[in-house]
Design an enzyme around this catalytic site. Structure first.
Site, short mmCIF file in Angstrom:
data_model
loop_
_atom_site.label_atom_id
_atom_site.label_comp_id
_atom_site.label_asym_id
_atom_site.label_seq_id
_atom_site.Cartn_x
_atom_site.Cartn_y
_atom_site.Cartn_z
N ARG A 16 23.49 56.99 43.55
CA ARG A 16 24.05 58.33 43.44
C ARG A 16 25.23 58.35 42.49
O ARG A 16 26.03 57.41 42.48
CB ARG A 16 24.51 58.78 44.83
N SER A 105 20.41 65.29 47.09
CA SER A 105 20.46 65.62 48.51
C SER A 105 21.36 66.83 48.76
O SER A 105 21.14 67.89 48.21
CB SER A 105 20.90 64.40 49.31
N HIS A 106 22.43 66.65 49.57
CA HIS A 106 23.30 67.78 49.92
C HIS A 106 24.62 67.72 49.16
O HIS A 106 25.56 68.44 49.49
CB HIS A 106 23.59 67.76 51.43
N LYS A 115 16.21 58.24 45.64
CA LYS A 115 15.81 57.64 46.92
C LYS A 115 14.46 56.95 46.68
O LYS A 115 13.59 57.52 46.01
CB LYS A 115 15.66 58.72 48.00
N ASP A 244 18.31 70.84 54.20
CA ASP A 244 19.28 70.41 53.20
C ASP A 244 18.65 70.51 51.82
O ASP A 244 17.51 70.97 51.67
CB ASP A 244 19.81 69.00 53.51
N ASP A 246 17.27 68.51 49.70
CA ASP A 246 16.00 67.86 49.33
C ASP A 246 14.99 67.83 50.47
O ASP A 246 13.97 67.16 50.38
CB ASP A 246 16.24 66.45 48.76
N ASP A 248 14.93 66.64 53.61
CA ASP A 248 14.67 65.56 54.58
C ASP A 248 15.57 65.67 55.81
O ASP A 248 15.45 64.89 56.74
CB ASP A 248 14.77 64.16 53.95
N ARG A 249 16.48 66.68 55.85
CA ARG A 249 17.33 66.88 57.03
C ARG A 249 17.17 68.31 57.54
O ARG A 249 17.18 69.25 56.76
CB ARG A 249 18.79 66.59 56.71
N HIS A 331 18.43 63.92 60.16
CA HIS A 331 17.24 63.13 59.80
C HIS A 331 16.46 62.91 61.09
O HIS A 331 17.00 62.36 62.06
CB HIS A 331 17.63 61.75 59.24
#
Length: 467
Positions: A16, A105-106, A115, A244, A246, A248-249, A331
């Site tokens: 990141r 992501s967030h 990822k 979120d 992307d 995944d949450r 997650h």
């Protein structure tokens, strides 16, 4: 040819950085070269690549694919989509040996990252450091790989819908649900999914926009759920689900607008799963409420507390043959009827399924949970050189404590007042604290214990640090 990454970019669970400052096309190319080389050396020859809705993602994808193909690996490009769609593309195709999702992501809009999954397992920790070593040495294979562009969104939505198999369509037809994609990468799949779901579905912010014009896409922050709360209230919906950046949450609220936190969602999923699979091991991270672990035990399951971090949890699930795991951060991992990765769209489907199978509304399930008093995640800046050392000092001081001390990930101390946690973040120069009790007095005593331990190490709970 060699490449050196900025020291802040190669992290524990992902890669990141800030576009134009610590992360750019050359880094993406080097990641592709390293990952492609590892796939080749493990006997593989195909990698799938996807990206989120950030402005910088197409540029990084172009360079990443260039790097991958330069090692002789073929690349299947699935284009813009949620991270779990990339995981699905990797898990469901027999001819693919790895996957990379470009996603921030967030994080704020100027961030981006990667990822990765390698031969069906999370690629993290030492794997990521290896990419840095290979780049520094120029230790890359060379070859000529090809690219193909494949649209998998419809197949992915078909797979999500299997989470409702066997449920009475009439029950589903009565449902009214709100969904908030937060202008993140889950939007297009959510639109297709909602169009095929029975019942009434109201969608917010499904247009992908890397500037996130409506609110930041982090569903663990209460103010980011305000628009969803207004929607649920205005339309008298049964509950609401948020994602979120992307996908995944998951975040959720019930019909009364109460937040259903990650560990509370896991209570609902666990109750439903244990009704079908008695005795199953359910994993949650060290930040989860005691109420969750008690709930799993009460319903005949085996609770297992594990380290925070999506890659660590996925690895532990395989080791413990656990069908379900989750984290406070939202997650949630289903290996029961699914692939074991974190997919917020699938988690939304499974929330519908759990309520239907248990014969209760989501609001009822949330209302039955014990009222615990707990702090949010308290995050405060501590110098990188001190954060792990401080935790070791706390452990040493508590070696002869009459309380129950768990060192799985940081220090979690359980006493008659409840429990408190102090752990070092793996991704930032931050310590994380949390405490939970049945009473305000108990909570105050627990927080004093945290502060006393920090003081003994020359630290204090300073101003809150962001994620």
């Amino acid at each position: 040819m060699t490449h050196t990454f900025d020291s802040t970019v190669l992290r524990e669970y992902d890669i990141r950085g800030i576009i134009g400052k610590t992360l750019g096309a050359d880094d993406a190319r080097a990641i592709g070269k390293g990952f492609g080389t590892l796939v080749r050396r493990a006997g593989g020859n195909k990698v799938v690549v996807g990206y989120d809705g950030r402005v910088s993602s197409p540029m990084l994808e172009h360079a990443l694919v260039e790097g991958l193909t330069s090692t002789g690996v073929d690349v299947r490009c699935i284009g813009l989509g949620a991270t779990p769609m990339l995981y699905y593309a990797e898990a469901s195709a027999e001819d693919v040996q790895g996957g990379i999702q470009i996603t921030g992501s967030h994080n704020p809009p100027d961030y981006n990252g990667f990822k990765m999954v390698f031969q069906g397992r999370p690629f993290f920790g030492a794997d990521i450091l290896k990419l840095g070593e290979m780049a520094a040495a120029g230790d890359w294979d060379s070859g000529v790989g090809g690219t193909e562009h494949v649209d998998i969104i419809d197949a992915y939505v078909d797979r999500l819908l299997q989470g409702l198999d066997g449920i009475d369509p009439e029950v589903l037809a009565r449902l009214k649900v709100g969904w908030d994609a937060g202008n993140g990468a889950a939007g297009p799949a959510l639109e297709k999914l909602a169009a095929r779901l029975p019942g009434e579905h109201h969608l917010l912010y499904t247009a992908v926009d890397g500037h996130f014009p409506n609110h930041h896409p982090d569903p663990t922050v209460p103010e980011n759920l305000e628009d969803l709360r207004s929607l649920v209230s205005a339309k008298s919906l049964d509950f609401g689900v948020a994602f979120d950046g992307d996908g995944d949450r998951i975040g959720a609220i019930d019909g009364e607008g109460r937040i259903i936190w990650g560990d509370q969602l896991l209570m609902i999923y666990a109750e439903e799963l244990l009704s079908r699979t008695p005795g199953a091991t359910i994993i949650a991270d060290v930040k989860a409420s005691r109420a969750l672990f008690d709930h799993v035990t009460a319903h005949g399951g085996k609770p297992l507390m594990w380290k925070t971090g999506h890659s660590l949890i996925k690895s532990k699930m395989k080791e413990a043959s656990s069908p379900l795991a989750g984290e406070m951060s939202g997650h949630v991992f289903f290996a029961d009827g699914y692939y074991g990765f974190d997919d917020a769209l699938y988690a939304g489907i499974r929330l519908i399924a759990a309520a239907a199978r248990l014969g209760k509304t989501v609001t009822q399930l949330r209302g039955e949970m014990p009222a615990m008093l707990n702090t949010p995640e308290l995050r405060f800046q501590v110098d990188e050189s001190r954060k792990f050392a401080a935790i070791e000092e706390v452990k040493a001081r508590l070696a002869n404590s009459p309380d129950q001390v768990d060192g799985t990930d940081g220090v979690r101390v359980t006493s008659k007042d409840g429990w408190w946690l102090l752990r070092a973040s793996n991704t930032q120069d931050v310590l994380v604290a949390r405490a939970e009790s049945d009473t305000q007095e108990g909570l105050d005593r627990l927080l004093k214990q945290i502060d006393d331990q920090l003081a003994a190490s020359g630290l204090e709970r300073g101003p809150q640090a962001g994620h």
